[in-house]
Design a protein around this motif. Structure first.
Motif, short mmCIF file in Angstrom:
data_model
loop_
_atom_site.label_atom_id
_atom_site.label_comp_id
_atom_site.label_asym_id
_atom_site.label_seq_id
_atom_site.Cartn_x
_atom_site.Cartn_y
_atom_site.Cartn_z
N LEU A 15 41.38 79.68 35.94
CA LEU A 15 41.91 78.33 35.81
C LEU A 15 42.86 78.23 34.61
O LEU A 15 43.91 77.57 34.68
CB LEU A 15 40.76 77.34 35.67
CG LEU A 15 41.10 75.86 35.81
CD1 LEU A 15 41.79 75.59 37.14
CD2 LEU A 15 39.82 75.03 35.71
N VAL A 18 46.16 79.60 35.63
CA VAL A 18 46.83 78.66 36.54
C VAL A 18 47.49 77.53 35.77
O VAL A 18 48.65 77.16 36.01
CB VAL A 18 45.80 78.09 37.55
CG1 VAL A 18 46.36 76.88 38.29
CG2 VAL A 18 45.39 79.17 38.55
N ILE A 19 46.76 76.97 34.80
CA ILE A 19 47.30 75.85 34.00
C ILE A 19 48.45 76.31 33.13
O ILE A 19 49.48 75.64 32.99
CB ILE A 19 46.17 75.22 33.17
CG1 ILE A 19 45.20 74.49 34.10
CG2 ILE A 19 46.73 74.28 32.11
CD1 ILE A 19 43.94 73.98 33.42
N ASP A 21 50.54 78.61 33.72
CA ASP A 21 51.74 78.84 34.55
C ASP A 21 52.47 77.55 34.90
O ASP A 21 53.64 77.59 35.30
CB ASP A 21 51.34 79.57 35.84
CG ASP A 21 50.99 81.03 35.60
OD1 ASP A 21 51.32 81.54 34.51
OD2 ASP A 21 50.38 81.65 36.49
N THR A 22 51.81 76.40 34.74
CA THR A 22 52.48 75.13 35.03
C THR A 22 53.43 74.72 33.90
O THR A 22 54.33 73.89 34.11
CB THR A 22 51.47 73.99 35.22
OG1 THR A 22 50.81 73.72 33.96
CG2 THR A 22 50.43 74.34 36.28
N LEU A 59 43.99 71.73 41.68
CA LEU A 59 44.80 72.84 42.17
C LEU A 59 46.10 72.33 42.79
O LEU A 59 47.15 73.00 42.70
CB LEU A 59 44.01 73.65 43.20
CG LEU A 59 42.72 74.30 42.69
CD1 LEU A 59 42.05 75.11 43.80
CD2 LEU A 59 42.99 75.18 41.48
N CYS A 62 48.49 71.46 39.97
CA CYS A 62 49.00 72.69 39.33
C CYS A 62 49.84 73.55 40.28
O CYS A 62 50.38 74.58 39.86
CB CYS A 62 47.84 73.52 38.79
SG CYS A 62 46.92 72.72 37.46
N ARG A 63 49.95 73.13 41.54
CA ARG A 63 50.67 73.92 42.54
C ARG A 63 50.21 75.39 42.49
O ARG A 63 50.99 76.32 42.33
CB ARG A 63 52.18 73.83 42.34
CG ARG A 63 52.72 72.42 42.52
CD ARG A 63 54.22 72.35 42.47
NE ARG A 63 54.68 70.99 42.71
CZ ARG A 63 55.97 70.63 42.76
NH1 ARG A 63 56.92 71.55 42.60
NH2 ARG A 63 56.32 69.38 42.99
N THR A 64 48.91 75.55 42.62
CA THR A 64 48.26 76.85 42.43
C THR A 64 48.65 77.83 43.53
O THR A 64 48.61 77.48 44.72
CB THR A 64 46.73 76.65 42.45
OG1 THR A 64 46.39 75.63 41.50
CG2 THR A 64 46.02 77.94 42.10
N ASP A 68 45.06 82.58 43.81
CA ASP A 68 44.21 81.95 42.78
C ASP A 68 43.43 80.78 43.37
O ASP A 68 42.25 80.57 43.03
CB ASP A 68 45.07 81.48 41.61
CG ASP A 68 45.64 82.63 40.81
OD1 ASP A 68 44.98 83.68 40.73
OD2 ASP A 68 46.75 82.49 40.27
N ARG A 69 44.07 80.01 44.24
CA ARG A 69 43.38 78.89 44.88
C ARG A 69 42.16 79.37 45.66
O ARG A 69 41.06 78.84 45.52
CB ARG A 69 44.35 78.18 45.82
CG ARG A 69 43.73 77.03 46.62
CD ARG A 69 44.57 76.75 47.85
NE ARG A 69 44.56 77.88 48.78
CZ ARG A 69 45.55 78.16 49.64
NH1 ARG A 69 46.63 77.40 49.68
NH2 ARG A 69 45.44 79.20 50.45
#
Length: 274
Positions: A15, A18-19, A21-22, A59, A62-64, A68-69
């Protein structure tokens, strides 16, 4: 301490990436979700759970990426539980993050293999032959799977204590052809001479023995209870219940009784190269 804490940590680390990368910070994302920032921070740190609905919202914000999603959604139902049976669909994922995380945190790995050498001991061409032989692996994924398995070998360079029990038939099978197997056996010799790696060959002459039920990895940790990993074609099992883990420990003790010792095993490998 249960390995459920490791799963929470793994969940949080995925997570966190993922965050990151935003390009947004946790406060900005929490505001978009109408959450308290503390809720998101606790989730990242592995200190709190989350509902499937809230995770889906997070998700989405964050456009995961799909990988990863799917990973986060797969781990979510198992946070806080002992043991974990995970079904993968047609075949195992390219990157087995749960296994890699456990290997990275382990103090010691004891492995028993009946069909091929452990991933941590494989040369890339041996790995490629194993992956290509799989009935459910698309050709387009071969390179990525080889790379992901090879990347796990970093734990050997970091000093993970390992005992690899391997059936003699594994050393006789020409995986990848004669040249690849010869190079693999030479690599195995080098690994077996490292102070933190022990290779133990179970000879064909042992006949029936306790390991016939199947391959597994037993991992022990400084801060957590031991666990066992069992992998199949399209599923994997993490065994955490103490009585079940103890059963695998008894198998290891039995294998120790029939396997060649360290020097004898090195000699056995050397004879195949002579």
């Amino acid at each position: 301490m249960s390995m459920k804490n490791v799963r929470a940590r793994e969940f949080g680390e995925v997570l966190r990436v993922v965050i990151a990368d935003t390009g947004m910070n946790s406060r900005a994302i929490a505001e978009m979700l109408d959450w308290e920032e503390r809720k998101l921070v606790d989730l990242i740190n592995g200190d709190a759970g989350v509902s499937e609905r809230d995770l889906a919202l997070l998700l989405g914000v964050c456009r995961t990426p799909a990988e990863d999603r799917d990973r986060l959604l797969a781990v979510l139902p198992h946070l806080g539980r002992r043991g974990w049976w995970q079904e993968h669909g047609a075949c195992a994922p390219i990157r087995q993050r749960t296994l890699a995380e456990h290997e990275r945190m382990a103090r010691k790995l004891v492995s028993w293999q009946l069909s091929h050498l452990h991933t941590l001991m494989q040369l890339q061409e041996y790995t490629r032959a194993v992956v290509r032989a799989g009935a459910n692996v698309p050709e387009s994924e071969v390179d990525a799977r080889v790379e992901a398995r090879t990347a796990r070998q970093v734990v050997l360079r970091l000093g993970l204590q390992c005992v690899f029990y391997v059936h003699e038939s594994v050393l006789l099978a020409p995986v990848g052809g004669h040249e690849v197997m010869e190079a693999q056996l030479q690599h195995l010799q080098r690994l077996a001479r490292r102070p933190h790696v022990e290779v133990r060959v179970v000879p064909l002459a042992a006949g029936a023995h306790a390991g016939l039920a199947g391959a597994f990895d037993l991992l022990t940790f400084e801060r957590y209870d031991p666990v066992v990993f069992v992998e199949n074609e399209n599923s994997s099992l993490v065994v955490e219940e103490p009585a079940a883990v103890a059963a695998y420990q008894r198998v290891v003790e039995a294998l120790d009784g029939v396997a060649l010792d360290r020097e004898e095993s090195l000699g056995s490998i050397g004879q195949l190269l002579a």
